[in-house]
Design a protein around this motif. Structure first.
Motif, mmCIF file in Angstrom:
data_model
loop_
_atom_site.group_PDB
_atom_site.id
_atom_site.type_symbol
_atom_site.label_atom_id
_atom_site.label_comp_id
_atom_site.label_asym_id
_atom_site.label_seq_id
_atom_site.Cartn_x
_atom_site.Cartn_y
_atom_site.Cartn_z
ATOM 1 N N HIS A 250 46.193 33.752 36.584
ATOM 2 C CA HIS A 250 44.948 33.020 36.372
ATOM 3 C C HIS A 250 45.086 32.148 35.117
ATOM 4 C CE1 HIS A 250 43.984 36.720 38.598
ATOM 5 N NE2 HIS A 250 43.094 35.977 39.237
ATOM 6 N N ALA A 359 40.116 40.111 37.390
ATOM 7 C CA ALA A 359 40.406 39.283 38.563
ATOM 8 C C ALA A 359 39.190 39.211 39.496
ATOM 9 C CB ALA A 359 41.619 39.840 39.308
ATOM 10 N N ASP A 360 38.485 40.333 39.644
ATOM 11 C CA ASP A 360 37.266 40.323 40.466
ATOM 12 C C ASP A 360 36.219 39.381 39.864
ATOM 13 O OD1 ASP A 360 38.329 42.139 42.235
ATOM 14 O OD2 ASP A 360 37.311 43.883 41.365
ATOM 15 N N TYR A 362 36.788 36.861 37.939
ATOM 16 C CA TYR A 362 37.289 35.489 38.096
ATOM 17 C C TYR A 362 36.983 34.967 39.502
ATOM 18 C CZ TYR A 362 40.499 31.520 37.883
ATOM 19 O OH TYR A 362 41.043 30.252 37.903
ATOM 20 N N ASP A 363 37.189 35.817 40.515
ATOM 21 C CA ASP A 363 36.914 35.396 41.886
ATOM 22 C C ASP A 363 35.432 35.030 42.043
ATOM 23 O OD1 ASP A 363 39.537 35.798 42.561
ATOM 24 O OD2 ASP A 363 39.211 37.762 43.492
ATOM 25 N N GLU A 364 34.540 35.826 41.444
ATOM 26 C CA GLU A 364 33.112 35.513 41.531
ATOM 27 C C GLU A 364 32.774 34.249 40.733
ATOM 28 O OE1 GLU A 364 30.375 38.685 40.924
ATOM 29 O OE2 GLU A 364 31.492 40.095 42.199
ATOM 30 N N GLU A 366 34.806 31.690 40.418
ATOM 31 C CA GLU A 366 35.259 30.599 41.281
ATOM 32 C C GLU A 366 34.285 30.368 42.442
ATOM 33 O OE1 GLU A 366 39.195 29.012 41.219
ATOM 34 O OE2 GLU A 366 37.586 28.729 39.757
ATOM 35 N N ALA A 367 33.704 31.465 42.947
ATOM 36 C CA ALA A 367 32.782 31.365 44.080
ATOM 37 C C ALA A 367 31.380 30.955 43.666
ATOM 38 C CB ALA A 367 32.730 32.701 44.821
#
Length: 408
Positions: A250, A359-360, A362-364, A366-367
């Protein structure tokens, strides 16, 4: 805490004082410990006379108490090892005889030991207020507390975890109320924090405008001999190890650490961490020793991280009040600061699990869904951790323990 005990605490928060009390507050620091301020304000607002006993000197806490026109008395006990300790206990006992408080409230375990010994047999009620459960991580101190808690009329536990640990030592529910130190949700308030304010905060901190920003706000405490030997309790080393794992996948992420060393030993330990993890060579890490106001750091952040090995509630309540979701370890009271809608809980001292939680988040990010966790975090702080409400609970405990029915 049982449902009956919880109802009693809520009643203590709202019921007016039955009589004016003289309350003495003892704490071993004149610099830290500013979290006592809402409590002494609540005591005074309910009509009680408050005197605060602190070490000599013009520390930050002393200065603020005097600015607010509280009576401040210098502690005759030195709060440091040496031959003057016995004489200091006797002088503190003499001071308490002169002050004649109805209730003596003390914060931090060193203050508790001193207050208990100095006031044996005196006609006052003792309220031990537990800031954090770190000292109970020591088998030696736990063994001592199994006996010594009986000298306290009430233990006000700053988190449910501390209450549960005193329960394991034999303390009954009626003598271990729970009232967090909390957070000022009016001062830590995200209202007015929009894209422009966020961008300005990032520009001031030198953080890229479009980066995913994780923040950790905590002093660097030096390793302690009796607990977690050789490790700093705030978990800076755990986060820095996790960050190395996380940032490789990331690259559009940044870590902001805020906090210098607590004491010279803490500064030395911080320097060791900077060297060990090559922080100066990592452009994705910014480490500030101090800031005049931490709120802009939260304004800039996407997620807060509290990876402590031992903790009460820590910075997670400040972050939550600023509508920043948190990743917390499962140490102490930290799991109490988040729920499934507002954050993540990971095992303490587990860098891989912390990297996965980052990482979780970060995914949220990005979303575009991470902000909803922040809103849930804000509501949780308002509902459970507002320090004006919890300060009134503490004042209510002091009032109850001073009544015949509230005594042991």
């Amino acid at each position: 805490m049982t449902a009956t005990d919880d109802k009693r605490v809520r009643n203590q928060e709202t019921q007016p004082a039955t009589r004016r009390l003289r309350i003495a507050v003892l704490i071993k620091t004149n610099s830290g410990g500013t979290w006592i301020l809402p409590q002494v304000e609540a005591m005074r607002e309910r009509g009680h006379e408050v005197v605060v006993v602190l070490p000599p000197g013009d520390g930050r806490l002393t200065t603020e108490l005097r600015r607010r026109r509280f009576e401040v008395v210098e502690s005759p006990f030195p709060f440091r090892p040496g031959p003057s300790m016995v004489a200091g206990l006797w002088r503190l006992r003499r001071l308490m005889r002169r002050l004649r408080p109805d209730v003596l409230q003390y914060h931090l375990i060193a203050s508790a030991y001193v207050a208990r010994l100095a006031t044996v047999g005196l006609p006052l009620r003792r309220v031990h207020t537990v800031a954090g459960p770190l000292y109970l991580d020591s088998p030696f101190i736990r063994a001592a507390e199994r006996l010594l808690w009986r000298m306290d009329d009430v233990i006000v536990c700053g988190c449910r975890n501390a209450s549960e640990r005193y329960a394991a030592l034999g303390c009954p529910p009626r003598r271990r109320a729970v009232a967090t130190y909390g957070v000022d949700t009016s001062a830590f308030d995200p209202t007015g924090t929009g894209p422009e304010e966020r961008a300005a905060a990032r520009a001031e901190l030198g953080i890229p405008r479009d980066a995913f920003l994780a923040v950790m706000v905590a002093y660097v405490y030096p390793p302690k001999r009796l607990v977690h030997a050789g490790r700093g309790i705030k978990g800076h080393d755990v986060l820095l190890e996790a960050w190395g794992m996380f940032r490789r996948r990331h690259p559009r992420a940044h870590l902001l650490l805020v906090g210098g060393g607590w004491t010279a030993a803490g500064a030395t330990y911080r320097a060791e961490l900077v060297e060990r993890f090559r922080v100066a060579d990592d452009p994705t890490i910014t480490w500030l020793e101090t800031v005049p106001d931490v709120r802009p750091c939260y304004q800039a952040a996407d997620v807060s991280v509290s990876p402590s090995l031992s903790e009460s509630h820590g910075a997670a309540v400040e972050a939550g009040a600023m509508a920043v979701p948190s990743i917390v370890s499962d140490a102490g009271g930290l799991p109490e600061t988040v729920d499934e809608r507002s954050g993540w809980i990971v095992p303490r001292d587990d860098a891989a699990a912390l990297a996965a939680a980052l990482a979780d988040a970060y995914d949220e990010f990005e979303a575009g869904t991470l902000a909803s966790r922040g809103r849930a975090a804000r509501q949780l702080m308002v509902d459970r951790f507002d320090n004006r409400r919890t300060a009134r609970q503490v004042a209510g405990v002091c009032e109850t323990v001073a009544t015949p029915a509230g005594r042991r």
